[in-house]
Design a protein around this motif. Structure first.
Motif: not given
Length: 336
Positions: A99-109, A159-164
């Motif tokens: 969840v944190n990695a997904g939020a971080g990815f969207f912010i960096v995007f 898997v989601m954490a590693a992907l993002f």
């Protein structure tokens, strides 16, 4: 474990003690650091401000980071409780499930391709990223024979954490401007945060805290099993959606202001259960207080590790949380 505190009066007294400890830790956060200040100077910074370096540091740096650290710690502690109860997985947390990695990815995007720069934009895109990551982890963990299980959900979250995380690093490699803006933030930090940034996300966080407390009684029924909860009249679909929304708000808001800070959501609920047993009506508020205390203490420690520089607080929480995570896995608790 039934906990070491017994009786509602003792547990209530424990909450009061916890609040007092939290206040003391916040005061220490204001006065400790590379520039030594005193409690007297902290008080005078607001009652007799003279423009000195110490008063400016207290007003513009120390007090904001103390308040931000407490708010983020409370949010991550509660988010960990909700996730562990929903998934019946003792190592569930926003960072483990991506969840944190997904939020971080969207912010960096957003920084890289959309040019966002304000905390308000960070907040909304962080919420979106948290929701997408949580949804993908849940869907992946539910696929295949046997449906959703704690082990499958843990693997899906990893898997989601590693992907993002990989996608985030790839974007940063190709965009030096974005790298400069978000590198320290991605490690998890409350340094340099302003009260205006906290004011932006605080209303959403406070609402999520309050609703999480209201959901705590239903968490007890749900913990007995979904079939039991349904037999007791609980609308489990509505309940799960409400609890998941609270996790998204708490995790997304925390990442928006402080970056993806790890392990608070894993460790804190276990400490709370050790103290008060398995009653979520007590676990939720205890986790909130313990989470706030732990994160502010970690931030104080981060100031001294490589002084005169400061380490990101996420590094300190990882140092604290990793041995605990290994202990849980070695006991095999999550395989139940």
């Amino acid at each position: 474990m039934n906990g070491i505190l017994y009786g509602n009066k003792i547990k209530a007294a424990g909450l009061i003690v916890g609040l007092m400890v939290a206040l003391i830790i916040m005061v220490l956060s204001v006065v400790l650091g590379y520039t030594n200040t005193s409690l007297k100077q902290a008080i005078e910074a607001y009652t007799a401000f003279n423009g000195s370096n110490e008063h400016l540091i207290i007003q513009l740096s120390r007090v904001p980071r103390s308040l931000v650290g407490m708010a983020v710690g409370i949010s991550l502690g509660i988010a960990g409780v909700l996730m562990q109860a929903l998934t019946r997985n003792p190592i569930a947390s926003p960072d483990i499930f991506g969840v944190n990695a997904g939020a971080g990815f969207f912010i960096v995007f957003g920084v890289t391709f959309l040019g966002i720069s304000s905390i308000q934009q960070f907040m909304w895109i962080g919420f979106l990223g948290a929701a997408v990551a949580a949804g993908l982890a849940y869907a992946l963990g539910s696929a295949g024979q046997g449906g959703l299980t704690p082990v499958k959900l843990t693997l899906a979250g990893a898997v989601m954490a590693a992907l993002f995380a990989s996608l985030t690093q790839g974007m940063l490699v190709t965009n030096e401007k974005a790298l400069d803006e978000v590198l320290f933030w991605l490690a998890g930090s409350v340094e340099g945060r302003k009260l205006s940034m906290l004011a932006t996300v605080l209303p959403a966080l406070v609402i999520a805290w309050f609703i999480s407390l209201l959901l705590s009684r239903q968490l007890n029924a749900f913990a007995l099993g979904e079939d039991v909860a349904i037999s007791l009249g609980q609308k489990t679909v509505v309940f799960k959606l409400a609890a998941a929304l609270m996790v998204i708000i708490l995790a997304g808001g925390s990442v928006a202001i402080a970056g993806p800070i790890s392990f608070i959501g894993i460790v804190v609920p276990h400490f709370a259960r050790y103290l008060v047993g398995n009653d979520h009506r007590w676990i939720v508020p205890y986790s909130a207080i313990i989470g706030g205390i732990m994160l502010v203490m970690a931030d104080i420690g981060a100031r001294y590790i490589i002084m005169p520089e400061e380490a990101p607080v996420g590094v300190v929480t990882a140092l604290i949380g990793t041995p605990f995570f290994i202990y849980i896995v070695r006991k095999g608790i999550f395989q139940k």
